[in-house]
Design a protein around this motif. Structure first.
Motif, PDB file in Angstrom:
ATOM      1  N   GLY A  56      -2.833  -6.784   0.748  1.00 37.64           N
ATOM      2  CA  GLY A  56      -2.898  -6.840   2.201  1.00 37.64           C
ATOM      3  C   GLY A  56      -3.590  -5.634   2.802  1.00 37.64           C
ATOM      4  O   GLY A  56      -2.965  -4.603   3.055  1.00 37.64           O
ATOM      5  N   ASN A  91      -7.334  -9.670  -2.957  1.00 33.82           N
ATOM      6  CA  ASN A  91      -7.335 -10.532  -1.781  1.00 33.82           C
ATOM      7  C   ASN A  91      -8.731 -11.032  -1.409  1.00 33.82           C
ATOM      8  O   ASN A  91      -8.868 -12.051  -0.733  1.00 33.82           O
ATOM      9  CB  ASN A  91      -6.790  -9.786  -0.558  1.00 33.82           C
ATOM     10  CG  ASN A  91      -5.278  -9.715  -0.523  1.00 33.82           C
ATOM     11  OD1 ASN A  91      -4.720  -8.734  -0.041  1.00 33.82           O
ATOM     12  ND2 ASN A  91      -4.598 -10.727  -1.028  1.00 33.82           N
ATOM     13  N   TYR A 150      -1.337 -13.104   1.351  1.00 30.79           N
ATOM     14  CA  TYR A 150      -1.999 -11.862   1.751  1.00 30.79           C
ATOM     15  C   TYR A 150      -1.198 -10.644   1.280  1.00 30.79           C
ATOM     16  O   TYR A 150      -1.744  -9.705   0.694  1.00 30.79           O
ATOM     17  CB  TYR A 150      -2.147 -11.883   3.270  1.00 30.79           C
ATOM     18  CG  TYR A 150      -2.531 -10.598   3.954  1.00 30.79           C
ATOM     19  CD1 TYR A 150      -3.865 -10.278   4.179  1.00 30.79           C
ATOM     20  CD2 TYR A 150      -1.551  -9.722   4.424  1.00 30.79           C
ATOM     21  CE1 TYR A 150      -4.213  -9.106   4.851  1.00 30.79           C
ATOM     22  CE2 TYR A 150      -1.892  -8.560   5.090  1.00 30.79           C
ATOM     23  CZ  TYR A 150      -3.223  -8.254   5.301  1.00 30.79           C
ATOM     24  OH  TYR A 150      -3.557  -7.096   5.961  1.00 30.79           O
TER      25      TYR A 150
END
Length: 455
Positions: free
Chosen positions: A141, A408, A136
């Motif tokens: 993130g 992500n 992550y």
């Protein structure tokens, strides 16, 4: 078996498995069940020394290397090569005075939230507590408190890395500034990260939760949400999801058979002020649910209530400079009842600290984006190409405002993945490619959002 692989089995404390061995298929599996790695050899590392031995062996054989902890973000499955499984490298050590945590590569965010809370602190986690910290963070993130504190990658103090030749090193802004810049936002292109030192925030409680609307009664809810976000403080981070819920017992009774908009809110300010900020949404009309209230940060997973069980899914996204009411109405129509391929549509409000350079610059790009438009489809019926076409139609509504993709939140069984140009800005990608040529000239770490070494 290759003699080098035979020798590897004698060097590591963990497991070395080949196709057909007991446990091989189970160790290859992850949270994403539509795709999985299919390596020639798998090493489930017991410690950093195992990781180093595995990578050194792969480098000596010229074998590409894949890395997996939880498998939430799998998008480029390994076809052959060596898979390093890092899920056993768990651990959280909090330094309360420094407001940091040392986190092992197999650690999930739930463990960090719990450990940090004992000291009145919180990590910059996302919506799902079962997601692994390292993958992550390396991808950027984008968390629950992102508008106030920025990307999780902005708050990394140091990285413990096994380089592509199998050497363990500690990378900081002082020791190796270029590699430190690249690791934070560069994904898994530069080796195997075995641990991170991350900053923690002085957050113990939030005003957060969900407002759920029936879009049959509020067809313009997404446009109304966008208008609401125009003048919000940075301490309030929010998103809205459009979901056409089948009438099935697996869903809460108040959502079954309804096309809903679910606004998720996380505000670190005073709850009275939070209620004032949320009031314009509540005043839009009857709600199917309203869980927005004061809560300890340890209950933050209740805001999204992401499914904890492994499943099959495909997803994509677009980072947008702007997103207007007309585009919102078009997206709502495409995602609503009657769509040939159902898509969960998620719009996240960006800006604030996300749009600024962090204390230590990193490779997370496209900070000019004001919104993120995301699509996710469970792979239960439609074919993967059909799903991709449906998702492209939704994302295409806002194509003129598109600046790139956020890595992500791209999920799919790509042979190589979307082009690197989508994830990084031009100058940053050139710099990353030069660093790749220095640190991984053979491109052994290529089962990822791959950065090819500069010629």
């Amino acid at each position: 078996m290759n003699p080098a692989l035979t020798a590897l089995g004698d060097q590591v404390r963990g497991e070395v498995l080949l196709p057909g061995d007991d446990g091989f298929d189970a160790r290859c599996a992850g949270f994403q069940t539509a795709y999985r790695h299919r390596p020639d050899v798998l090493v489930r590392a017991a410690d950093e020394a195992d990781v180093a031995a595995a990578v050194a062996c792969a480098a000596g054989l010229g074998m590409p290397v894949a890395v997996q902890a939880t498998g939430h973000g799998l998008s480029v499955p390994a076809a052959g090569g060596l898979l390093v499984r890092t899920d056993a490298l768990k651990g959280v050590v909090v330094d309360a005075a420094a407001r940091t945590a040392r986190v092992g590569a197999g650690t999930r965010f739930a463990a960090v939230v719990e450990a940090a809370a004992r000291y009145g602190l919180a990590p910059l986690n996302g919506s799902a507590p079962g997601v692994g910290v390292v993958g992550y963070v390396l991808g950027g993130g984008l968390g629950l408190l992102a508008r106030e504190f920025g990307y999780a990658a902005d708050h990394v103090r140091s990285v413990r890395l096994v380089t592509p030749d199998g050497t363990p090193v500690t990378v900081t802004a002082q020791s190796e500034p270029d590699l430190f810049w690249a690791l934070r936002g560069g994904g898994g292109n530069f080796g195997v990260v075995t641990a991170l030192d991350i900053e923690l925030m002085p957050v113990t409680r939030i005003y957060g939760g969900e407002l759920a609307f029936d879009l049959a009664r509020h067809p313009g809810l997404l446009a109304a949400y966008l208008r609401w976000t125009r003048d919000l403080p940075e301490a309030l981070t929010s998103s809205v999801s459009l979901v056409d819920h089948p009438d099935l017992p697996v869903f809460p009774a108040h959502l079954r058979g309804r096309f809903t908009a679910q606004v998720r809110i996380a505000y670190t300010g005073d709850s009275r002020r939070g209620a004032e900020l949320v009031a314009p949404l509540r005043e839009l009309g009857p709600l199917l649910a309203d869980t927005v209230a004061e809560m300890p940060y340890t209950e933050c997973a209740e805001i999204y209530r992401d499914p904890p069980m492994p499943h099959a899914y495909q997803g994509d996204n677009a980072l947008l400079r702007a997103f207007g009411p007309e585009q919102a109405d078009a997206v709502t129509a495409l995602a609503g009842p009657g769509a040939a391929v159902p898509c969960v549509v998620d719009v996240r409000h960006l800006g604030g600290q996300l749009g600024r350079s962090p204390k230590w610059a990193n490779a997370v790009g496209h900070r000019s984006a004001g919104y993120l438009l995301r699509v996710l489809t469970p792979l239960t019926g439609a074919g993967r190409e059909e799903v991709a076409a449906a998702q492209a139609a939704v994302l295409g509504v806002a194509s003129r405002e598109r600046v790139g993709r956020f890595q992500n939140l791209v999920y799919g069984g790509y042979a190589e993945g979307p082009p690197a140009e989508d994830f990084w800005e031009t100058a940053d990608l050139r710099r990353l490619a030069k660093l790749k040529a220095t640190h991984d000239p053979q491109n052994l770490f290529r089962f990822n959002r791959n950065i090819r070494p500069a010629h």
